[in-house]
Structures are given as structure tokens and as C-alpha cells.
Scaffold this motif. Structure first.
Motif, PDB file in Angstrom:
ATOM      1  N   UNK A 179       0.848  -1.188   0.000  1.00  0.00           N
ATOM      2  CA  UNK A 179       0.000   0.000   0.000  1.00  0.00           C
ATOM      3  C   UNK A 179       0.889   1.246   0.000  1.00  0.00           C
ATOM      4  N   UNK A 180       0.324   2.394  -0.359  1.00  0.00           N
ATOM      5  CA  UNK A 180       1.123   3.600  -0.171  1.00  0.00           C
ATOM      6  C   UNK A 180       1.164   3.933   1.324  1.00  0.00           C
ATOM      7  N   UNK A 181       2.096   4.773   1.698  1.00  0.00           N
ATOM      8  CA  UNK A 181       2.353   5.035   3.112  1.00  0.00           C
ATOM      9  C   UNK A 181       1.124   5.560   3.845  1.00  0.00           C
ATOM     10  N   UNK A 182       0.404   6.500   3.248  1.00  0.00           N
ATOM     11  CA  UNK A 182      -0.750   7.101   3.915  1.00  0.00           C
ATOM     12  C   UNK A 182      -1.866   6.079   4.131  1.00  0.00           C
ATOM     13  N   UNK A 183      -2.127   5.255   3.116  1.00  0.00           N
ATOM     14  CA  UNK A 183      -3.169   4.234   3.276  1.00  0.00           C
ATOM     15  C   UNK A 183      -2.757   3.186   4.304  1.00  0.00           C
ATOM     16  N   UNK A 184      -1.475   2.807   4.282  1.00  0.00           N
ATOM     17  CA  UNK A 184      -0.992   1.835   5.261  1.00  0.00           C
ATOM     18  C   UNK A 184      -1.181   2.365   6.680  1.00  0.00           C
ATOM     19  N   UNK A 185      -0.816   3.612   6.897  1.00  0.00           N
ATOM     20  CA  UNK A 185      -0.978   4.208   8.221  1.00  0.00           C
ATOM     21  C   UNK A 185      -2.450   4.279   8.623  1.00  0.00           C
ATOM     22  N   UNK A 186      -3.289   4.710   7.705  1.00  0.00           N
ATOM     23  CA  UNK A 186      -4.700   4.878   8.037  1.00  0.00           C
ATOM     24  C   UNK A 186      -5.349   3.545   8.423  1.00  0.00           C
ATOM     25  N   UNK A 187      -5.197   2.527   7.581  1.00  0.00           N
ATOM     26  CA  UNK A 187      -5.906   1.279   7.841  1.00  0.00           C
ATOM     27  C   UNK A 187      -5.294   0.488   8.996  1.00  0.00           C
ATOM     28  N   UNK A 188      -3.990   0.624   9.221  1.00  0.00           N
ATOM     29  CA  UNK A 188      -3.374  -0.053  10.363  1.00  0.00           C
ATOM     30  C   UNK A 188      -3.743   0.629  11.677  1.00  0.00           C
ATOM     31  N   UNK A 189      -3.875   1.960  11.659  1.00  0.00           N
ATOM     32  CA  UNK A 189      -4.111   2.687  12.905  1.00  0.00           C
ATOM     33  C   UNK A 189      -5.586   2.839  13.258  1.00  0.00           C
ATOM     34  N   UNK A 190      -6.481   2.710  12.268  1.00  0.00           N
ATOM     35  CA  UNK A 190      -7.915   2.795  12.570  1.00  0.00           C
ATOM     36  C   UNK A 190      -8.567   1.430  12.662  1.00  0.00           C
ATOM     37  N   UNK A 191      -7.992   0.452  11.973  1.00  0.00           N
ATOM     38  CA  UNK A 191      -8.636  -0.856  11.920  1.00  0.00           C
ATOM     39  C   UNK A 191      -9.833  -0.887  10.999  1.00  0.00           C
ATOM     40  N   UNK A 192     -10.093   0.194  10.270  1.00  0.00           N
ATOM     41  CA  UNK A 192     -11.237   0.238   9.362  1.00  0.00           C
ATOM     42  C   UNK A 192     -11.075  -0.807   8.256  1.00  0.00           C
ATOM     43  N   UNK A 193     -12.158  -1.465   7.862  1.00  0.00           N
ATOM     44  CA  UNK A 193     -12.092  -2.407   6.746  1.00  0.00           C
ATOM     45  C   UNK A 193     -12.182  -1.692   5.402  1.00  0.00           C
ATOM     46  N   UNK A 194     -11.793  -2.393   4.336  1.00  0.00           N
ATOM     47  CA  UNK A 194     -12.011  -1.881   2.979  1.00  0.00           C
ATOM     48  C   UNK A 194     -12.354  -3.065   2.085  1.00  0.00           C
ATOM     49  N   UNK A 223      -8.379   0.094  -6.127  1.00  0.00           N
ATOM     50  CA  UNK A 223      -8.091   1.523  -6.284  1.00  0.00           C
ATOM     51  C   UNK A 223      -6.788   1.914  -5.602  1.00  0.00           C
ATOM     52  N   UNK A 224      -6.490   1.275  -4.470  1.00  0.00           N
ATOM     53  CA  UNK A 224      -5.268   1.597  -3.732  1.00  0.00           C
ATOM     54  C   UNK A 224      -4.046   0.851  -4.259  1.00  0.00           C
ATOM     55  N   UNK A 225      -4.255  -0.088  -5.181  1.00  0.00           N
ATOM     56  CA  UNK A 225      -3.141  -0.844  -5.723  1.00  0.00           C
ATOM     57  C   UNK A 225      -2.704  -2.013  -4.869  1.00  0.00           C
ATOM     58  N   UNK A 226      -3.534  -2.397  -3.888  1.00  0.00           N
ATOM     59  CA  UNK A 226      -3.184  -3.539  -3.057  1.00  0.00           C
ATOM     60  C   UNK A 226      -3.378  -4.850  -3.808  1.00  0.00           C
ATOM     61  N   UNK A 227      -4.329  -4.864  -4.747  1.00  0.00           N
ATOM     62  CA  UNK A 227      -4.557  -6.031  -5.596  1.00  0.00           C
ATOM     63  C   UNK A 227      -4.517  -5.577  -7.049  1.00  0.00           C
ATOM     64  N   UNK A 228      -4.450  -6.545  -7.974  1.00  0.00           N
ATOM     65  CA  UNK A 228      -4.421  -6.213  -9.398  1.00  0.00           C
ATOM     66  C   UNK A 228      -5.809  -5.925  -9.955  1.00  0.00           C
TER      67      UNK A 228
END
Length: 279
Positions: free
Chosen positions: A159-174, A181-186
């Protein structure tokens, strides 16, 4: 090649594609010590299996994997240090070392819930596809812990740095669409088309030279952390090595099809792979 029967995974072969399915659907395929040992073993077997051209990893039922089985992996090994060490070693080996260096192309097909520790095997695979409504989550912070093992390392690379920080620190699902859209999958697809589209990707990869595919994936992973002179030196050596390891002489075939037969044009046609019969 005949494979063993496993307690927590299913192995199915289909025209060069091998499906390895986490098979604890009643537990959302949470990873138990036994599942880690089964996966550690099967990847060794399949890495030298002539019938396996592409490996697809997925989960049975409504989940890809809910992460580590808290009861069995953590609490269940508290009184058995030897088992804890064995389970930890198997977990680390198959989810990253063996899967990320698997000699054939690998695809993670995320069919449902994917949480916590399951991010590692998604990151380790060469490609990842998911159902539009698959649910991803780094929920560790909600338990008062952090994404341990190497999950945080995997996530901040993928993930990009901002998305990694957001989802790791909030625990929010996606969901799968957001993961794309975030490029985590193809790719993400409607659930009813997920398997069909995954097979299409696998078949596309099977049209390529196995040696070129292996050396390309190794090169892409290796040069990511090199500077320019290191990368140039590594890639020159890797290119030379590929000429000697490629039993199909893909380089020679490509030159012939492009220069002599004029049957291959980059972007306008496909290189026709000349398969070598297995001995």
C-alpha cells in the motif's frame, strides 16, 4: 505427481493450474498451527511438481482467511514452547519465504474475508485478485496489538504510506474495489466472475516462457531495494543466466518470430511459446 492428503487444505489440479485452498470454512480459514505445517509442506511438494505451472491460493467458504487462529495458534501453544516454535517457524516460512520465492507464478484469489496475518500471503503472491465485496482489514489495533510478524512490513510495501498508516491505525475495513483503487490487488471482480477471471489470468501467464517468468519475478523483487548500478549489474547477470536455464530457447524463438517469420509484433500479437515435453 501424487500429493499427500492434508488436514486443513485442499489441493486440486486443473490443466496446469494447481489450486491450494485453505479448508477451515467453519473458522473462516483462520490459520492454525496445523494449517501452517500443511502449507509449509505442500509448497515444497508443488515447487517441483511438473503438473503445476501456476499456483492459485484461496479459501473455502465465505472467507479467504481471518488471520491467525487466536485460540489455537496463541493460547493453544502457551504450555508447549516446542509446538509454539514449530508453528511460528512454519508460519513465517510458507507465508513469505516460500511463497514469495515460489519458482512458478502465484495468484492470491481473495474470495471473502481477509484479515490481519492473511495480508502476508496476499503480498507474497505475484498477483492478487479479489471479489468486489471481499472484506480486508488490519484489525489488530482493536485488540490492543499491532500488525506483527511481518504484516506491517508487507503492508507498507504494497500500500502507499498514507493508506498503510490509516488502515493499520484505525482498523477500518475496505472492500475489493477499494483494494484495487489503492493498488493492493491487481483486479477486483463481481464474486460470480472471480474464479473465471482468475483462470483467465492464469492461462495468460501459461502462454509465457516458464524460465522467463521465473527470472522476471525474481528480478522485479530483487531490484526493488537496489540502487541503479546494483540493479544494472544484477539484471545483466540475470539475463545471461536466463539464456542458459531456458530449455525452450524463448529468446531464440522470439527473435525468429519477430525478425524472420514476422508473426510476432509487441503490442499487436503474442509470442508463440514452444513447449518442451517433460522428460
Amino acid at each position: 505427481m501424487a500429493l499427500k492428503k492434508y488436514e486443513t487444505i485442499k489441493v486440486e489440479k486443473e490443466d496446469g493450474i494447481t489450486w491450494v485452498t485453505f479448508n477451515r470454512p467453519d473458522k473462516r480459514n483462520a490459520m492454525s498451527p496445523q494449517l501452517h505445517m500443511d502449507m509449509d509442506d505442500v509448497l515444497d511438494e508443488l515447487s517441483i511438481d511438473d503438473e503445476t505451472d501456476i499456483l492459485i491460493v484461496t479459501g473455502a467458504g465465505p472467507a479467504f482467511s481471518a488471520g491467525q487462529d487466536i485460540r489455537l495458534y496463541f493460547r493453544g501453544t502457551e504450555a508447549d514452547p516446542a509446538m509454539r516454535a514449530k508453528a511460528r517457524r512454519a508460519s513465517n516460512q510458507w507465508r513469505w519465504q516460500k511463497l514469495s520465492t515460489f519458482p512458478k507464478p502465484t495468484i492470491a484469489m481473495v474470495n471473502g474475508f481477509c484479515f490481519g496475518g492473511a495480508f502476508t500471503q496476499v503480498c507474497a503472491c505475484d498477483f492478487a485478485v479479489a471479489a468486489d465485496d471481499a472484506t480486508f482489514g488490519l484489525s489488530e489495533v482493536n485488540w490492543g496489538i499491532l500488525p506483527g510478524g511481518i504484516v506491517s512490513w508487507n503492508v507498507v510495501q504494497t500500500l502507499n504510506f498514507r493508506d498503510a498508516m490509516y488502515y493499520a491505525m484505525t482498523g477500518d475495513p475496505f472492500d475489493g474495489k477499494q483494494a484495487k483503487q489503492m493498488g493492493f490487488i491487481n483486479f477486483s471482480y463481481p464474486k460470480e466472475k472471480l474464479r473465471e477471471e482468475t483462470v483467465k489470468l492464469a492461462k495468460k501467464l501459461m502462454e509465457k516462457s516458464p524460465a522467463a517468468m521465473r527470472y522476471t519475478k525474481e528480478a522485479i523483487r530483487a531490484v526493488r531495494f537496489m540502487n541503479e548500478p546494483q540493479a544494472a549489474d544484477y539484471l545483466n547477470a540475470k539475463s545471461d543466466a536466463l539464456k542458459y536455464i531456458d530449455k525452450e530457447n524463448s529468446r531464440g524463438e522470439g527473435m525468429k518470430q519477430f525478425l524472420d517469420e514476422k508473426t510476432y509484433r509487441p503490442g499487436l500479437g503474442h509470442f508463440k511459446r514452444k513447449k518442451v515435453a517433460a522428460k
